[in-house]
Design an enzyme around this catalytic site. Structure first.
Site, short mmCIF file in Angstrom:
data_model
loop_
_atom_site.label_atom_id
_atom_site.label_comp_id
_atom_site.label_asym_id
_atom_site.label_seq_id
_atom_site.Cartn_x
_atom_site.Cartn_y
_atom_site.Cartn_z
N SER A 144 -64.77 6.82 -25.69
CA SER A 144 -64.45 6.02 -24.51
C SER A 144 -63.32 5.05 -24.83
CB SER A 144 -65.69 5.22 -24.08
OG SER A 144 -65.35 4.25 -23.10
N TYR A 157 -72.56 -0.84 -26.51
CA TYR A 157 -71.80 0.35 -26.12
C TYR A 157 -70.40 0.31 -26.72
CZ TYR A 157 -69.72 3.90 -23.07
OH TYR A 157 -69.07 5.00 -22.58
#
Length: 261
Positions: A144, A157
């Site tokens: 990501s 995350y």
């Protein structure tokens, strides 16, 4: 650069829903047999039906990606059923609460890191030796843009996605000369249960088409972009065609890598 054969088989984690399901089905339609790993056997069977409808073999594997013994058993079953795992797609992942670090639950925070980091580590640890014994293979981590920057919220995350860069880079550095190819692929923002639950996306009207993610993974699986091993690519910004052009002009040693600048 030694040539590595196009993948004929794949193992996709988190294949019961969302991006993982799309990738498993897309790879089967591209001609690969696919092992499907997740915790929900019922949902996995639904994905498996689609893979078989494409005329390919499907192997359903129920396991928690943070459980080392379960992962090793699942990988052994996949290799027995398919004969090899030529492509590993580490897709399974979760996100923590969108609150500052000091407001988060410590156990929940760490569980996110375990799923998103320990999981891909355990899968690569179990799969890569077989790849190397057969002369090579490919590992794709679903990463990501979160791994390239700081955030006030959901820090587990962001930490986990940064760590994935180091896992993929380590696989590339240690395994490239032996035929191992490793890639970090950001899927953009695909509409899934996870992204729809995030406050940061509540007003979003434009989403990445899952087909764009599938197209990149298929191109990587076929070996079209092996010169990008160790690098970062992003669906929605990159296409197989644009990346082939990047390879054709010659990739610089610092391009598409996570570096301090």
């Amino acid at each position: 650069m030694a040539e590595v054969a196009a993948a004929q088989t794949a193992l996709v984690t988190g294949a019961s829903r969302g991006i993982g399901r799309e990738l498993a089905i897309g790879l089967s339609r591209a001609g690969l047999d696919v092992a499907l790993l997740a915790r929900d056997e019922r949902l996995l069977e639904s994905t498996a039906e689609e893979v078989r409808a494409a005329g390919r073999r499907a192997v359903v594997l129920t396991a928690d990606v943070t459980d080392a013994a379960a992962v090793q058993t699942a990988v052994s079953r996949a290799e027995d059923a398919l004969g090899s795992i030529d492509l590993l797609v580490n897709n399974a992942g979760v996100i923590d609460a969108e609150v500052p670090l000091w407001a988060t639950d410590p156990e929940r925070w760490w569980s996110v890191v375990e799923t998103n980091v320990r999981g891909p580590f355990l899968l690569a640890h179990a799969v890569v030796p077989g790849m190397l014994a057969r002369g090579g293979g490919r590992v794709i981590d679903l990463n990501s843009g979160a791994g390239t920057r700081d955030s006030a919220l959901a820090t587990a995350y962001y930490v986990s996605k940064t760590a994935l860069f180091r896992i993929g880079g380590g696989l590339h550095e240690a395994g490239f000369e032996r035929g191992l190819r490793a890639f970090e692929l950001a899927p953009g923002v695909v509409r899934t249960d996870m992204t729809e639950s995030m406050r940061m996306h509540e007003d979003r009207t434009e989403w990445t088409d899952p087909a764009d993610v599938v197209a990149l993974v298929v191109a990587l699986a076929r070996g079209d972009l092996d010169a990008l091993s160790g690098c970062y690519v992003r669906a929605g910004a990159d296409t197989p065609e644009s990346l082939r052009e990047l390879v054709a002009r010659g990739l610089g040693p610092e391009e598409r890598r996570l570096r301090v600048v």
